[in-house]
Design a protein around this motif. Structure first.
Motif, PDB file in Angstrom:
ATOM      1  N   VAL A  49       0.805  -1.216   0.000  1.00 15.80           N
ATOM      2  CA  VAL A  49       0.000   0.000   0.000  1.00 15.80           C
ATOM      3  C   VAL A  49       0.839   1.267   0.000  1.00 15.80           C
ATOM      4  N   THR A  50       2.147   1.149   0.258  1.00 16.27           N
ATOM      5  CA  THR A  50       2.994   2.334   0.294  1.00 16.27           C
ATOM      6  C   THR A  50       3.543   2.710  -1.082  1.00 16.27           C
ATOM      7  N   VAL A  51       3.379   1.843  -2.062  1.00 15.69           N
ATOM      8  CA  VAL A  51       3.896   2.118  -3.405  1.00 15.69           C
ATOM      9  C   VAL A  51       2.994   3.137  -4.098  1.00 15.69           C
ATOM     10  N   GLU A  52       3.605   4.136  -4.700  1.00 17.00           N
ATOM     11  CA  GLU A  52       2.822   5.152  -5.393  1.00 17.00           C
ATOM     12  C   GLU A  52       2.017   4.509  -6.515  1.00 17.00           C
ATOM     13  N   GLY A  53       0.750   4.837  -6.576  1.00 15.70           N
ATOM     14  CA  GLY A  53      -0.138   4.262  -7.578  1.00 15.70           C
ATOM     15  C   GLY A  53      -0.847   3.002  -7.129  1.00 15.70           C
ATOM     16  N   ALA A  54      -0.414   2.421  -5.999  1.00 14.51           N
ATOM     17  CA  ALA A  54      -1.009   1.165  -5.538  1.00 14.51           C
ATOM     18  C   ALA A  54      -2.465   1.338  -5.154  1.00 14.51           C
ATOM     19  N   SER A  55      -2.806   2.442  -4.509  1.00 17.18           N
ATOM     20  CA  SER A  55      -4.189   2.638  -4.071  1.00 17.18           C
ATOM     21  C   SER A  55      -5.117   2.851  -5.255  1.00 17.18           C
ATOM     22  N   ALA A  56      -4.657   3.583  -6.256  1.00 15.68           N
ATOM     23  CA  ALA A  56      -5.486   3.794  -7.446  1.00 15.68           C
ATOM     24  C   ALA A  56      -5.742   2.466  -8.157  1.00 15.68           C
ATOM     25  N   ALA A  57      -4.707   1.626  -8.244  1.00 18.88           N
ATOM     26  CA  ALA A  57      -4.871   0.313  -8.868  1.00 18.88           C
ATOM     27  C   ALA A  57      -5.805  -0.570  -8.052  1.00 18.88           C
ATOM     28  N   LEU A  58      -5.720  -0.466  -6.730  1.00 21.20           N
ATOM     29  CA  LEU A  58      -6.593  -1.246  -5.856  1.00 21.20           C
ATOM     30  C   LEU A  58      -8.049  -0.837  -6.045  1.00 21.20           C
ATOM     31  N   VAL A  59      -8.297   0.460  -6.067  1.00 22.49           N
ATOM     32  CA  VAL A  59      -9.672   0.950  -6.259  1.00 22.49           C
ATOM     33  C   VAL A  59     -10.205   0.493  -7.609  1.00 22.49           C
ATOM     34  N   GLU A  60      -9.396   0.605  -8.635  1.00 17.31           N
ATOM     35  CA  GLU A  60      -9.828   0.182  -9.976  1.00 17.31           C
ATOM     36  C   GLU A  60     -10.175  -1.300 -10.000  1.00 17.31           C
ATOM     37  N   LEU A  96       5.077   6.294   8.968  1.00 19.38           N
ATOM     38  CA  LEU A  96       4.119   7.257   8.433  1.00 19.38           C
ATOM     39  C   LEU A  96       3.591   6.840   7.061  1.00 19.38           C
ATOM     40  N   GLU A  97       4.440   6.240   6.248  1.00 16.72           N
ATOM     41  CA  GLU A  97       3.993   5.803   4.921  1.00 16.72           C
ATOM     42  C   GLU A  97       2.889   4.751   5.023  1.00 16.72           C
ATOM     43  N   VAL A  98       3.070   3.785   5.923  1.00 15.85           N
ATOM     44  CA  VAL A  98       2.080   2.709   6.054  1.00 15.85           C
ATOM     45  C   VAL A  98       0.842   3.193   6.798  1.00 15.85           C
ATOM     46  N   ASN A  99       1.039   3.838   7.936  1.00 14.45           N
ATOM     47  CA  ASN A  99      -0.079   4.157   8.833  1.00 14.45           C
ATOM     48  C   ASN A  99      -0.850   5.403   8.441  1.00 14.45           C
ATOM     49  N   LEU A 100      -0.238   6.294   7.676  1.00 14.38           N
ATOM     50  CA  LEU A 100      -0.878   7.568   7.359  1.00 14.38           C
ATOM     51  C   LEU A 100      -0.989   7.823   5.863  1.00 14.38           C
ATOM     52  N   VAL A 101       0.142   7.837   5.165  1.00 11.89           N
ATOM     53  CA  VAL A 101       0.123   8.213   3.750  1.00 11.89           C
ATOM     54  C   VAL A 101      -0.714   7.233   2.929  1.00 11.89           C
ATOM     55  N   ALA A 102      -0.603   5.948   3.215  1.00 19.51           N
ATOM     56  CA  ALA A 102      -1.391   4.953   2.482  1.00 19.51           C
ATOM     57  C   ALA A 102      -2.883   5.125   2.741  1.00 19.51           C
ATOM     58  N   VAL A 103      -3.237   5.525   3.953  1.00 20.52           N
ATOM     59  CA  VAL A 103      -4.647   5.790   4.278  1.00 20.52           C
ATOM     60  C   VAL A 103      -5.148   6.989   3.471  1.00 20.52           C
ATOM     61  N   PHE A 104      -4.364   8.056   3.470  1.00 22.92           N
ATOM     62  CA  PHE A 104      -4.712   9.247   2.693  1.00 22.92           C
ATOM     63  C   PHE A 104      -4.919   8.900   1.219  1.00 22.92           C
TER      64      PHE A 104
END
Length: 237
Positions: A49-60, A96-104
Protein backbone atom coordinates in the motif's frame (compact mmCIF):
# COMPACT_ATOMS: atom_id res chain seq x y z
CA UNK A 1 -25.30 -12.31 11.18
CA UNK A 2 -27.73 -9.46 10.60
CA UNK A 3 -27.48 -8.86 6.86
CA UNK A 4 -27.49 -5.13 7.62
CA UNK A 5 -24.66 -4.53 5.13
CA UNK A 6 -26.43 -6.25 2.25
CA UNK A 7 -25.59 -4.49 -1.00
CA UNK A 8 -22.48 -2.74 0.32
CA UNK A 9 -19.20 -3.06 -1.56
CA UNK A 10 -16.10 -2.63 0.56
CA UNK A 11 -12.33 -2.48 0.32
CA UNK A 12 -10.42 -3.72 3.37
CA UNK A 13 -6.62 -3.42 3.42
CA UNK A 14 -4.38 -5.31 5.81
CA UNK A 15 -6.89 -8.13 5.43
CA UNK A 16 -4.39 -10.98 5.57
CA UNK A 17 -4.39 -11.19 9.36
CA UNK A 18 -5.32 -9.52 12.62
CA UNK A 19 -7.88 -6.73 12.70
CA UNK A 20 -8.08 -6.48 8.91
CA UNK A 21 -8.93 -10.18 8.54
CA UNK A 22 -11.57 -9.92 11.26
CA UNK A 23 -13.09 -6.84 9.63
CA UNK A 24 -13.30 -8.52 6.22
CA UNK A 25 -14.94 -11.58 7.77
CA UNK A 26 -17.48 -9.54 9.76
CA UNK A 27 -18.46 -7.26 6.88
CA UNK A 28 -18.99 -10.29 4.66
CA UNK A 29 -21.02 -12.02 7.37
CA UNK A 30 -23.25 -8.95 7.51
CA UNK A 31 -23.91 -9.19 3.78
CA UNK A 32 -21.29 -6.91 2.21
CA UNK A 33 -19.17 -7.79 -0.78
CA UNK A 34 -15.58 -7.38 0.36
CA UNK A 35 -12.47 -6.88 -1.76
CA UNK A 36 -9.42 -7.68 0.36
CA UNK A 37 -5.84 -6.47 0.01
CA UNK A 38 -2.55 -7.22 1.77
CA UNK A 39 1.12 -7.81 1.09
CA UNK A 40 0.61 -11.56 1.39
CA UNK A 41 -1.96 -14.16 2.30
CA UNK A 42 -5.22 -15.32 0.81
CA UNK A 43 -6.61 -12.00 -0.36
CA UNK A 44 -8.16 -10.68 -3.54
CA UNK A 45 -5.39 -8.23 -4.33
CA UNK A 46 -1.72 -8.48 -3.38
CA UNK A 47 -0.09 -5.07 -3.06
CA UNK A 48 2.24 -2.91 -1.01
CA UNK A 49 0.00 0.00 0.00
CA UNK A 50 2.99 2.33 0.29
CA UNK A 51 3.90 2.12 -3.40
CA UNK A 52 2.82 5.15 -5.39
CA UNK A 53 -0.14 4.26 -7.58
CA UNK A 54 -1.01 1.17 -5.54
CA UNK A 55 -4.19 2.64 -4.07
CA UNK A 56 -5.49 3.79 -7.45
CA UNK A 57 -4.87 0.31 -8.87
CA UNK A 58 -6.59 -1.25 -5.86
CA UNK A 59 -9.67 0.95 -6.26
CA UNK A 60 -9.83 0.18 -9.98
CA UNK A 61 -9.57 -3.56 -9.35
CA UNK A 62 -12.21 -3.46 -6.61
CA UNK A 63 -14.67 -1.45 -8.70
CA UNK A 64 -14.19 -3.82 -11.62
CA UNK A 65 -14.68 -6.89 -9.42
CA UNK A 66 -17.70 -5.62 -7.48
CA UNK A 67 -19.32 -3.22 -9.93
CA UNK A 68 -18.86 -0.24 -7.63
CA UNK A 69 -17.56 0.88 -4.27
CA UNK A 70 -19.16 2.55 -1.25
CA UNK A 71 -17.12 1.45 1.79
CA UNK A 72 -13.42 1.75 2.60
CA UNK A 73 -11.64 0.38 5.68
CA UNK A 74 -7.85 0.84 5.52
CA UNK A 75 -6.56 -1.54 8.19
CA UNK A 76 -2.95 -1.96 7.01
CA UNK A 77 -0.58 -0.77 9.70
CA UNK A 78 2.71 -1.36 11.46
CA UNK A 79 3.94 -0.81 15.01
CA UNK A 80 7.17 -1.39 16.90
CA UNK A 81 8.80 -0.11 20.05
CA UNK A 82 11.91 2.02 19.63
CA UNK A 83 13.41 4.75 21.80
CA UNK A 84 13.40 8.20 20.23
CA UNK A 85 17.16 8.05 19.71
CA UNK A 86 16.65 4.83 17.79
CA UNK A 87 14.17 6.39 15.35
CA UNK A 88 16.11 6.63 12.11
CA UNK A 89 14.76 8.79 9.30
CA UNK A 90 13.95 5.63 7.36
CA UNK A 91 12.04 4.08 10.26
CA UNK A 92 10.01 7.22 10.92
CA UNK A 93 9.13 7.57 7.25
CA UNK A 94 8.16 3.90 6.96
CA UNK A 95 5.72 4.13 9.87
CA UNK A 96 4.12 7.26 8.43
CA UNK A 97 3.99 5.80 4.92
CA UNK A 98 2.08 2.71 6.05
CA UNK A 99 -0.08 4.16 8.83
CA UNK A 100 -0.88 7.57 7.36
CA UNK A 101 0.12 8.21 3.75
CA UNK A 102 -1.39 4.95 2.48
CA UNK A 103 -4.65 5.79 4.28
CA UNK A 104 -4.71 9.25 2.69
CA UNK A 105 -4.07 7.84 -0.78
CA UNK A 106 -6.77 5.18 -0.55
CA UNK A 107 -9.39 7.60 0.74
CA UNK A 108 -8.43 10.14 -1.91
CA UNK A 109 -8.56 7.62 -4.74
CA UNK A 110 -11.84 6.08 -3.57
CA UNK A 111 -13.59 9.37 -2.74
CA UNK A 112 -15.29 9.92 -6.08
CA UNK A 113 -16.85 6.45 -6.01
CA UNK A 114 -18.07 6.96 -2.45
CA UNK A 115 -19.54 10.35 -3.34
CA UNK A 116 -21.39 8.82 -6.27
CA UNK A 117 -22.80 6.13 -3.99
CA UNK A 118 -24.44 8.84 -1.86
CA UNK A 119 -24.08 6.84 1.35
CA UNK A 120 -20.37 6.09 1.48
CA UNK A 121 -18.60 4.86 4.59
CA UNK A 122 -14.95 5.28 5.56
CA UNK A 123 -13.56 3.86 8.79
CA UNK A 124 -9.91 4.51 9.60
CA UNK A 125 -7.86 2.77 12.27
CA UNK A 126 -6.35 5.02 14.90
CA UNK A 127 -5.27 4.06 18.39
CA UNK A 128 -5.50 5.23 21.97
CA UNK A 129 -2.23 6.91 20.97
CA UNK A 130 -4.25 9.04 18.54
CA UNK A 131 -5.06 11.00 21.70
CA UNK A 132 -2.24 10.16 24.09
CA UNK A 133 1.41 9.22 23.69
CA UNK A 134 3.70 6.61 25.20
CA UNK A 135 7.41 5.96 25.45
CA UNK A 136 8.96 4.10 22.58
CA UNK A 137 6.11 5.02 20.25
CA UNK A 138 7.03 8.45 18.88
CA UNK A 139 6.63 7.47 15.21
CA UNK A 140 3.55 5.33 15.82
CA UNK A 141 1.82 7.94 17.96
CA UNK A 142 2.59 10.67 15.44
CA UNK A 143 1.04 8.58 12.67
CA UNK A 144 -2.08 7.76 14.67
CA UNK A 145 -2.59 11.37 15.83
CA UNK A 146 -2.44 12.32 12.16
CA UNK A 147 -4.94 9.64 11.14
CA UNK A 148 -7.48 11.05 13.58
CA UNK A 149 -6.93 14.58 12.30
CA UNK A 150 -7.22 13.40 8.71
CA UNK A 151 -10.44 11.59 9.58
CA UNK A 152 -12.03 14.74 10.95
CA UNK A 153 -11.10 16.86 7.94
CA UNK A 154 -12.22 14.19 5.48
CA UNK A 155 -15.54 13.97 7.31
CA UNK A 156 -16.03 17.72 6.93
CA UNK A 157 -15.23 17.62 3.23
CA UNK A 158 -17.11 14.47 2.22
CA UNK A 159 -20.14 14.88 4.48
CA UNK A 160 -22.11 17.02 2.00
CA UNK A 161 -21.95 14.04 -0.37
CA UNK A 162 -23.48 11.65 2.16
CA UNK A 163 -20.17 10.06 3.13
CA UNK A 164 -19.43 9.41 6.80
CA UNK A 165 -15.83 9.17 8.01
CA UNK A 166 -14.97 7.83 11.46
CA UNK A 167 -11.88 6.56 13.25
CA UNK A 168 -11.83 3.51 15.52
CA UNK A 169 -9.18 3.82 18.25
CA UNK A 170 -8.25 0.35 19.53
CA UNK A 171 -6.58 -0.20 22.86
CA UNK A 172 -4.27 -3.17 23.42
CA UNK A 173 -5.40 -5.85 20.98
CA UNK A 174 -3.98 -9.37 20.80
CA UNK A 175 -2.94 -9.73 17.14
CA UNK A 176 0.00 -11.18 15.20
CA UNK A 177 1.44 -7.65 15.07
CA UNK A 178 1.36 -7.13 18.83
CA UNK A 179 2.16 -10.72 19.83
CA UNK A 180 5.97 -10.27 19.80
CA UNK A 181 5.76 -7.35 22.24
CA UNK A 182 3.45 -9.22 24.59
CA UNK A 183 5.67 -12.31 24.45
CA UNK A 184 8.93 -10.43 24.97
CA UNK A 185 7.47 -8.20 27.69
CA UNK A 186 4.84 -10.19 29.63
CA UNK A 187 4.65 -7.33 32.11
CA UNK A 188 3.37 -5.13 29.28
CA UNK A 189 0.55 -7.59 28.63
CA UNK A 190 -0.29 -7.71 32.33
CA UNK A 191 -0.25 -3.91 32.52
CA UNK A 192 -2.90 -3.55 29.82
CA UNK A 193 -5.00 -6.42 31.14
CA UNK A 194 -5.09 -4.75 34.55
CA UNK A 195 -5.57 -1.25 33.16
CA UNK A 196 -8.77 -2.19 31.34
CA UNK A 197 -11.79 -2.46 33.65
CA UNK A 198 -12.88 -5.43 31.53
CA UNK A 199 -9.62 -7.12 32.62
CA UNK A 200 -8.47 -8.50 29.28
CA UNK A 201 -6.77 -7.62 26.04
CA UNK A 202 -8.97 -6.88 23.08
CA UNK A 203 -9.53 -9.34 20.27
CA UNK A 204 -9.66 -8.44 16.55
CA UNK A 205 -13.35 -9.29 16.57
CA UNK A 206 -13.97 -6.60 19.21
CA UNK A 207 -12.76 -4.01 16.73
CA UNK A 208 -14.42 -5.59 13.69
CA UNK A 209 -17.85 -5.51 15.31
CA UNK A 210 -17.61 -1.76 15.94
CA UNK A 211 -16.41 -1.14 12.40
CA UNK A 212 -19.34 -3.12 11.01
CA UNK A 213 -21.68 -0.87 13.00
CA UNK A 214 -20.01 2.26 11.63
CA UNK A 215 -20.38 0.92 8.09
CA UNK A 216 -24.09 0.31 8.57
CA UNK A 217 -27.12 2.56 8.32
CA UNK A 218 -27.37 2.37 12.11
CA UNK A 219 -24.44 4.83 12.20
CA UNK A 220 -25.78 7.07 9.42
CA UNK A 221 -25.63 10.25 11.57
CA UNK A 222 -22.18 9.65 13.06
CA UNK A 223 -19.20 11.25 11.35
CA UNK A 224 -15.88 12.82 12.21
CA UNK A 225 -15.44 10.94 15.47
CA UNK A 226 -12.71 8.94 17.12
CA UNK A 227 -14.17 6.03 19.08
CA UNK A 228 -12.08 4.27 21.71
CA UNK A 229 -12.54 0.51 21.69
CA UNK A 230 -10.26 -0.34 24.58
CA UNK A 231 -12.13 -2.24 27.25
CA UNK A 232 -12.36 1.00 29.23
CA UNK A 233 -8.58 1.26 29.67
CA UNK A 234 -8.36 4.97 28.98
CA UNK A 235 -10.95 6.02 31.57
CA UNK A 236 -8.06 5.98 34.02
CA UNK A 237 -5.15 7.09 31.89
Amino acid sequence: MSGRLEGRRAIVTGAGSGIGAAVAKRLAADGARVFTCDLKGEVDHLADVTVEGASAALVEAAVEAMGGLDTVVPCAGIAAFSPLEGHTDAYFRQVLEVNLVAVFRLVRDAAEHLKQAGNGRIVTIGSTTSTYGDEGLCAYSASKHAVLGFTKSAAAELGPHGVTVNCVQPGAIDTPMTAPAFEEMPEYRTFWENKAPLRRLGRPEDIADVIAFLCSDDARFMSGHGLWVDGGAMVRH
